[in-house]
Design an enzyme around this catalytic site. Sequence first.
Site, mmCIF file in Angstrom:
data_model
loop_
_atom_site.group_PDB
_atom_site.id
_atom_site.type_symbol
_atom_site.label_atom_id
_atom_site.label_comp_id
_atom_site.label_asym_id
_atom_site.label_seq_id
_atom_site.Cartn_x
_atom_site.Cartn_y
_atom_site.Cartn_z
ATOM 1 N N GLU A 39 0.816 -1.233 0.000
ATOM 2 C CA GLU A 39 0.000 0.000 0.000
ATOM 3 C C GLU A 39 0.843 1.273 0.000
ATOM 4 O O GLU A 39 0.333 2.339 -0.325
ATOM 5 C CB GLU A 39 -0.973 0.007 1.192
ATOM 6 C CG GLU A 39 -0.279 0.211 2.524
ATOM 7 C CD GLU A 39 -1.139 0.958 3.540
ATOM 8 O OE1 GLU A 39 -2.270 1.315 3.236
ATOM 9 O OE2 GLU A 39 -0.634 1.187 4.653
ATOM 10 N N ASN A 40 2.124 1.182 0.376
ATOM 11 C CA ASN A 40 2.971 2.392 0.445
ATOM 12 C C ASN A 40 4.113 2.372 -0.556
ATOM 13 O O ASN A 40 5.089 3.111 -0.410
ATOM 14 C CB ASN A 40 3.574 2.533 1.849
ATOM 15 C CG ASN A 40 2.544 2.572 2.943
ATOM 16 O OD1 ASN A 40 2.393 1.622 3.702
ATOM 17 N ND2 ASN A 40 1.816 3.664 3.018
ATOM 18 N N HIS A 68 -4.322 3.182 1.950
ATOM 19 C CA HIS A 68 -3.764 3.996 0.858
ATOM 20 C C HIS A 68 -4.023 3.384 -0.520
ATOM 21 O O HIS A 68 -3.428 3.806 -1.510
ATOM 22 C CB HIS A 68 -2.252 4.171 1.054
ATOM 23 C CG HIS A 68 -1.907 4.938 2.286
ATOM 24 N ND1 HIS A 68 -2.300 6.236 2.485
ATOM 25 C CD2 HIS A 68 -1.219 4.583 3.402
ATOM 26 C CE1 HIS A 68 -1.867 6.664 3.671
ATOM 27 N NE2 HIS A 68 -1.218 5.670 4.244
HETATM 28 FE FE LIG Z 1 1.270 1.133 5.502
HETATM 29 FE FE LIG Z 2 -2.124 1.629 6.188
#
Ligand SMILES: [Fe+2]
Ligand SMILES: [Fe+2]
Length: 263
Positions: A39-40, A68
């Site tokens: 997600e990052n 995210h």
């Molecule tokens: Fe994260």
């Molecule tokens: Fe997160």
Amino acid sequence: MRVLHIGDIVGKPGRRIVLRVVSELRQRHRLNLVIANAENIAGGSGLTPVIFRELLDAGVDCITLGDHIYRRREIYNVLNGDHPIVKPANYPSSAPGKNWALVVADNGVEVAVFSLLGRVFMKPCDCPFTAADRVLSEIPNRIRVRWLDFHAEATSDKQLMGRYLDGRVTAVLGTHTHVPTADEQILKDGTAFQCDLGMTGPHDSVLGRRYDRVLETTLTFRPMPFDVAADDTRLNGAIVDLDPQTGLAANIERITIRENDCT
Ligand SMILES: [Fe+2]
Ligand SMILES: [Fe+2]
């Protein structure tokens, strides 16, 4: 059979160590499947189709995400397509993505992967416990290996989910806090559990971001770009041994690979 789940991959440093070590980890630990929370990965927030493809090419079999997930709109088509990637199953049905994905491990065993978001100190969404029951009822009975990435802030919430699904899924592994917890265990009825897998990215940081920027905003209230940090890159995750017949776990081992130790 053995599955590795990699904790939140953050930015370029996280991506770099994954691309560098996954195929070697597959061999060294005789892994049959690799799942990663990404997600990052795109500049610290979200995932792009190009990076998604890079991860698959590097030996990752399935991607989970988190709060995210929709930061990069280019990923919507990938999420909606027939690809090994899931959205949190307690998001609205109109949100892009699938509630669970069927992936086939390299030994031919079918694995159902899903993810859920917690509700403590996070944006409101549907009940993750009810959503877990719904997803499990959708997965065909023949698929015994069922894998949950519980993307949540509170350790209490994660412990509760582990107990709630104990014996009904192979693993309940936490993500989102970017800090690995030392509570990896096999629960009473055979589910592998860890509150948080930790972070695959720069550990000389605040959750992967430059601490000087976070400090400046904290002290002065002036918004600053929270750039991804650079140093002490590590891969955090856990390897689970399981019985593919029953779908229950026999062992869980927390792993940390330091980029500085890689030759
Ligand atoms: Fe994260
Ligand atoms: Fe997160």
